[in-house]
Scaffold this motif. Structure first.
Motif, PDB file in Angstrom:
ATOM      1  N   TYR A   1      31.453  42.984  33.466  1.00  0.00           N
ATOM      2  CA  TYR A   1      31.714  42.181  34.653  1.00  0.00           C
ATOM      3  C   TYR A   1      32.904  41.240  34.450  1.00  0.00           C
ATOM      4  O   TYR A   1      32.773  40.002  34.517  1.00  0.00           O
ATOM      5  CB  TYR A   1      30.474  41.364  35.047  1.00  0.00           C
ATOM      6  CG  TYR A   1      29.197  42.161  35.096  1.00  0.00           C
ATOM      7  CD1 TYR A   1      29.102  43.337  35.847  1.00  0.00           C
ATOM      8  CD2 TYR A   1      28.074  41.751  34.384  1.00  0.00           C
ATOM      9  CE1 TYR A   1      27.932  44.068  35.893  1.00  0.00           C
ATOM     10  CE2 TYR A   1      26.892  42.467  34.414  1.00  0.00           C
ATOM     11  CZ  TYR A   1      26.827  43.629  35.168  1.00  0.00           C
ATOM     12  OH  TYR A   1      25.652  44.355  35.195  1.00  0.00           O
ATOM     13  N   PRO A   2      34.098  41.772  34.184  1.00  0.00           N
ATOM     14  CA  PRO A   2      35.273  40.918  33.960  1.00  0.00           C
ATOM     15  C   PRO A   2      35.646  40.080  35.178  1.00  0.00           C
ATOM     16  O   PRO A   2      36.213  38.997  35.037  1.00  0.00           O
ATOM     17  CB  PRO A   2      36.377  41.916  33.595  1.00  0.00           C
ATOM     18  CG  PRO A   2      35.921  43.221  34.170  1.00  0.00           C
ATOM     19  CD  PRO A   2      34.432  43.203  34.072  1.00  0.00           C
ATOM     20  N   ARG A   3      35.339  40.569  36.364  1.00  0.00           N
ATOM     21  CA  ARG A   3      35.624  39.813  37.582  1.00  0.00           C
ATOM     22  C   ARG A   3      34.450  38.882  37.887  1.00  0.00           C
ATOM     23  O   ARG A   3      33.291  39.318  37.874  1.00  0.00           O
ATOM     24  CB  ARG A   3      35.867  40.747  38.764  1.00  0.00           C
ATOM     25  CG  ARG A   3      37.102  41.627  38.629  1.00  0.00           C
ATOM     26  CD  ARG A   3      37.179  42.625  39.764  1.00  0.00           C
ATOM     27  NE  ARG A   3      37.273  41.952  41.059  1.00  0.00           N
ATOM     28  CZ  ARG A   3      38.402  41.589  41.647  1.00  0.00           C
ATOM     29  NH1 ARG A   3      39.559  41.848  41.047  1.00  0.00           N
ATOM     30  NH2 ARG A   3      38.398  40.994  42.812  1.00  0.00           N
ATOM     31  N   PHE A   4      34.746  37.635  38.176  1.00  0.00           N
ATOM     32  CA  PHE A   4      33.684  36.670  38.456  1.00  0.00           C
ATOM     33  C   PHE A   4      32.827  37.112  39.641  1.00  0.00           C
ATOM     34  O   PHE A   4      31.606  36.940  39.644  1.00  0.00           O
ATOM     35  CB  PHE A   4      34.257  35.278  38.742  1.00  0.00           C
ATOM     36  CG  PHE A   4      33.216  34.296  39.198  1.00  0.00           C
ATOM     37  CD1 PHE A   4      32.330  33.728  38.291  1.00  0.00           C
ATOM     38  CD2 PHE A   4      33.090  33.968  40.544  1.00  0.00           C
ATOM     39  CE1 PHE A   4      31.342  32.844  38.709  1.00  0.00           C
ATOM     40  CE2 PHE A   4      32.115  33.085  40.969  1.00  0.00           C
ATOM     41  CZ  PHE A   4      31.233  32.519  40.044  1.00  0.00           C
ATOM     42  N   SER A   5      33.459  37.689  40.663  1.00  0.00           N
ATOM     43  CA  SER A   5      32.724  38.097  41.851  1.00  0.00           C
ATOM     44  C   SER A   5      31.636  39.119  41.507  1.00  0.00           C
ATOM     45  O   SER A   5      30.524  39.066  42.035  1.00  0.00           O
ATOM     46  CB  SER A   5      33.668  38.673  42.904  1.00  0.00           C
ATOM     47  OG  SER A   5      34.388  39.784  42.386  1.00  0.00           O
ATOM     48  N   THR A   6      31.970  40.045  40.598  1.00  0.00           N
ATOM     49  CA  THR A   6      30.990  41.051  40.189  1.00  0.00           C
ATOM     50  C   THR A   6      29.885  40.423  39.359  1.00  0.00           C
ATOM     51  O   THR A   6      28.702  40.731  39.545  1.00  0.00           O
ATOM     52  CB  THR A   6      31.667  42.167  39.384  1.00  0.00           C
ATOM     53  OG1 THR A   6      32.761  42.696  40.125  1.00  0.00           O
ATOM     54  CG2 THR A   6      30.686  43.287  39.079  1.00  0.00           C
ATOM     55  N   PHE A   7      30.265  39.542  38.448  1.00  0.00           N
ATOM     56  CA  PHE A   7      29.263  38.831  37.631  1.00  0.00           C
ATOM     57  C   PHE A   7      28.323  38.034  38.525  1.00  0.00           C
ATOM     58  O   PHE A   7      27.104  38.054  38.338  1.00  0.00           O
ATOM     59  CB  PHE A   7      29.970  37.902  36.651  1.00  0.00           C
ATOM     60  CG  PHE A   7      29.034  37.059  35.835  1.00  0.00           C
ATOM     61  CD1 PHE A   7      28.396  37.578  34.722  1.00  0.00           C
ATOM     62  CD2 PHE A   7      28.783  35.742  36.196  1.00  0.00           C
ATOM     63  CE1 PHE A   7      27.514  36.807  33.963  1.00  0.00           C
ATOM     64  CE2 PHE A   7      27.912  34.962  35.459  1.00  0.00           C
ATOM     65  CZ  PHE A   7      27.274  35.480  34.348  1.00  0.00           C
TER      66      PHE A   7
END
Length: 217
Positions: free
Chosen positions: A202-208
């Protein structure tokens, strides 16, 4: 009189989870059935338990404890126990301004019904026996024996508070429950990912946020 009866009835249903704060802050992640198995075990621990006690976790009891469907298979409990037996828990600490850590095994052994067996009476074999590893007792058994914040820092809550939570949500609940006395807790995203063993996911905060944080809100 009615109030006393109500309090007694509620007390009878409480399944108290007690863990040392070191374990709450540890690096590990369990899947849904591993989480159920582990917390069914922790809820069974009593301050009067012998150090060498073998705990028996019945499949039927876990289903009841977590309000699961009756068509679940015992294999889910067996495989959860086996996989937990292979998963270390990483607990870190500071030593002369440097961060060190140690991997702990959960169990000394896991005893289960082997796969592929059927027949009359098989349901009487649908349990798992385990013994808590000596390394883990300070974080589980001995915490409940002491149960004194002056001696040991611990986090406690009713199992019913997490019975419907998914693994990430359960861990987030524990981490914030640990600081309930403050009324808030701030946590760095990378610290959360380290604890959950998803450092590179989950490198993207939105996905995390969508996969890990949002289900907990």
């Amino acid at each position: 009189m009615a109030r006393k009866k109500l309090q007694k009835k509620r007390g009878d249903t409480i399944k108290l989870i007690v863990k040392s704060n070191e374990l709450v802050d540890a690096k590990y992640m369990f899947d849904a059935w591993e989480t159920r198995f582990f917390h069914a075990l922790v809820a069974m621990i009593n301050k009067n338990d012998d150090d060498d006690k073998t705990y028996r976790i019945w499949f039927k009891d876990v289903k009841k404890l977590f309000n699961l469907k009756s068509n679940q298979s015992y294999s889910l409990l067996r495989e959860a126990a086996r996989s937990l037996n292979r998963k270390p828990v990483y607990i870190g600490w500071m030593n002369d301004q440097f961060r060190r850590g140690r991997e702990y095994n959960l169990f000394e052994f896991v005893d289960y019904l082997e796969a592929g067996q059927k027949g009359s009476g098989v349901e009487r074999q649908e349990y798992v026996d385990i013994k808590i590893h000596n390394q883990m007792k300070p974080f589980l058994l001995y915490v409940k024996k002491n149960f004194d914040p002056k001696l040991t820092r611990y986090t406690s809550y009713d199992l019913r508070n997490i019975e419907k939570l998914q693994p990430y949500s359960m861990r987030i609940y524990e981490l914030f429950k640990q600081h309930e006395y403050k009324g808030f807790r701030e946590m760095n995203i990378q610290d959360l990912k380290d604890r959950f063993l998803i450092t590179n996911e989950y490198p993207r905060f939105s996905t995390f946020y969508q996969r890990v944080v949002a289900p907990s809100i």
